[in-house]
Enzyme design. Structure first.
Site, short mmCIF file in Angstrom:
data_model
loop_
_atom_site.label_atom_id
_atom_site.label_comp_id
_atom_site.label_asym_id
_atom_site.label_seq_id
_atom_site.Cartn_x
_atom_site.Cartn_y
_atom_site.Cartn_z
CG HIS A 1 -1.90 0.95 1.44
ND1 HIS A 1 -1.67 2.23 1.84
CD2 HIS A 1 -3.24 0.84 1.27
CE1 HIS A 1 -2.81 2.89 1.91
NE2 HIS A 1 -3.79 2.06 1.57
CG ASP B 1 0.52 -2.71 6.11
OD1 ASP B 1 -0.43 -2.85 6.90
OD2 ASP B 1 0.46 -1.99 5.10
CD GLN C 1 -6.99 -4.64 4.17
OE1 GLN C 1 -7.94 -5.31 4.59
NE2 GLN C 1 -7.15 -3.41 3.74
CE LYS D 1 -7.30 -0.25 6.37
NZ LYS D 1 -8.03 0.16 5.18
CB CYS E 1 -3.67 3.26 -1.46
SG CYS E 1 -4.87 4.50 -1.08
N1 PMP Z 1 -1.80 -0.95 4.57
C1 PMP Z 1 -2.76 -1.69 4.00
C2 PMP Z 1 -2.42 -3.08 3.52
C3 PMP Z 1 -4.05 -1.17 3.88
O1 PMP Z 1 -5.01 -1.91 3.30
C4 PMP Z 1 -4.33 0.12 4.36
C5 PMP Z 1 -5.71 0.73 4.22
N2 PMP Z 1 -6.31 0.55 2.98
C6 PMP Z 1 -3.30 0.85 4.94
C7 PMP Z 1 -2.05 0.27 5.03
C8 PMP Z 1 -3.49 2.23 5.47
O2 PMP Z 1 -4.40 2.21 6.54
P1 PMP Z 1 -4.92 3.60 7.13
O3 PMP Z 1 -5.61 4.29 5.98
O4 PMP Z 1 -5.87 3.20 8.20
O5 PMP Z 1 -3.75 4.33 7.60
#
Ligand code: PMP
Length: 416
Positions: free
Chosen positions: A124, A201, A204, A227, A367
């Site tokens: 991401h 990370d 998910q 999430k 993203c």
């Molecule tokens: N890493 C991953 C794998 C994600 O899916 C996301 C959110 N889509 C993020 C980081 C970022 O999370 P946040 O927007 O809550 O900071």
């Protein structure tokens, strides 16, 4: 079949009673953010209506109560992810801020020109951009682990790119696009053999499967409350206490200090050294209710339910002509996310038609623009599932995709 009682769970989520464009809401955008059960909404209301106060400093009953509930959530988070103690848990605003914290507080102190940071091709943006800026600031270099055509990390790259120059490996445990579940335990082991640290990370993964951070062996684990049925505005950074102690502060000001003069300042103990200013007290306290909710369901059951849903979703989507599904073919190798495209139909158009059917999905680059490049697409559609989703809801998804196919892929009549 799943051990979750979906109808009982659905009754706990008031938003699922609403309609969208005259159809029952089918919420398949859980990888972006999840809905909240009544218990979490009640916990927020309870905070603001019965014990709202600033924490750690007040000598009155409300401040003491708010402090105790805020710190109790820290313990709940530690218990939920198997951390050895609550002082390994830092509250931030989200996963993104947790990664930025590590990049600033650990990275700027420890990286030098020539050092390498290893990422993967499925990160991401929040696990790319902070490292890019860190590399620019320190003279370090980014290396990227490639993926095969099913969206799995190339094991050759893992062996080849993690080497003696590596100082940090930062990899997602579960891709928010492909759904791929990565072997982060093995990668952490390899990183450690080279004297590097490992950031996982888990944005998910922790919401969707049992994760024990000590078994993972990672040095940093980051995720977001929103999430996993919790409020927005709360992120977590897990790191062992001695590592947090070695790190420089990130944001500075009130709360994170021990003593301040005009010449110099010294820092509070961890984890408070990293929590400058008034934190998001009400949302942190309500996060506790979402952790309790998920613990009651059992994370093994959550995972099993999503494997069931993904199995059916992949089977049904692949029966629609023109649909391409991305990521591993085996549902056991992936999380509750299915990214796909419909030939000749832009994912935004597809999402618009689905919205008319009451189905909320995500369309775009998620993203993960470098990953889109690797898949050779500009965007994909993505349906992502959670504990309140049922197999019946997949009917609306399939109907919506078929309607989009009829609308956008109808043969253009030619003149006689
Ligand atoms: N890493 C991953 C794998 C994600 O899916 C996301 C959110 N889509 C993020 C980081 C970022 O999370 P946040 O927007 O809550 O900071």
């Amino acid at each position: 079949m799943t051990a979750l009682d979906i109808q009982r769970i659905r009754a706990d989520f008031p938003i699922l009673k609403r309609e969208v464009h005259g159809r029952p809401l089918v919420y398949f955008d859980n990888a972006a953010t999840t809905q909240k059960p009544q218990a979490v909404i009640d916990a927020l209301v309870e905070y603001y209506s019965t014990y709202n106060a600033n924490i750690h400093r007040g000598i009155h009953a409300l401040a003491e109560e708010a402090t105790a509930r805020y710190e109790a959530t820290r313990q709940s988070v530690a218990d939920f992810i198997g951390a050895p103690s609550a002082d390994c848990i830092v509250f931030t605003r989200n996963t993104t801020e947790s990664i930025n914290l590590v990049a600033h507080a650990w990275g700027r102190k420890n990286l030098q020109p020539g050092d390498e940071i290893v990422l993967s091709a499925m990160e991401h943006h929040s696990d790319i951009v902070p490292w890019q800026l860190l590399a620019q600031a320190t003279g370090a270099r980014l290396r990227v682990l490639g993926i095969d055509d099913e969206g799995r990390l190339l094991s050759d790259d893992i062996e080849r790119l993690i080497g003696e120059k590596t100082k940090l490996v930062a990899v997602t445990q579960m891709s928010n696009v492909l759904g791929t579940i990565n072997p982060v335990e093995q990668i952490a082991e390899l990183a450690h053999q080279q004297g590097a640290l490992m950031l996982v990370d888990a944005a998910q993964s922790i919401p969707h499967m049992p994760v024990d951070v000590q078994a993972l062996g990672a040095d940093f684990v980051v995720f977001s409350a929103h999430k996993m049925l919790g409020p927005t505005g709360v992120g977590v950074l897990y790191a062992p206490r001695d590592l947090l102690e070695e790190m420089d502060p990130f944001l500075t000001g009130g709360e994170m200090i021990r003593r301040v003069t005009y010449e110099d300042s010294s820092w509070n103990d961890v984890p408070w050294k990293f929590e400058a200013g008034t934190p998001n007290i009400g949302d942190v306290c309500a996060f506790s209710a979402s952790l309790d909710y998920l613990s009651d369901l059992g994370m093994e059951n959550v995972r099993a339910h999503e494997i069931d849903l993904v199995t059916v979703a992949m089977r049904r989507l692949s029966q629609i002509e023109g649909v391409t599904i991305y990521g591993p073919r085996n549902p056991e190798d992936r999380g509750g996310v299915v990214a796909f495209n419909l030939d000749d139909v832009h994912p935004h158009d597809l999402a618009t038609v689905l919205d008319q059917h009451g189905v909320a999905i995500r369309a775009g680059h998620h993203c993960a623009q470098p990953l889109m490049g690797r898949l050779d697409v500009v965007a994909t559609a993505r349906a992502s599932f959670y504990v309140y989703n049922s197999e019946e809801e997949l009917d609306a998804l399939v109907e919506g995709i078929e309607a989009a196919a009829r609308l956008f892929r109808a043969p253009v009549p030619t003149r006689a």
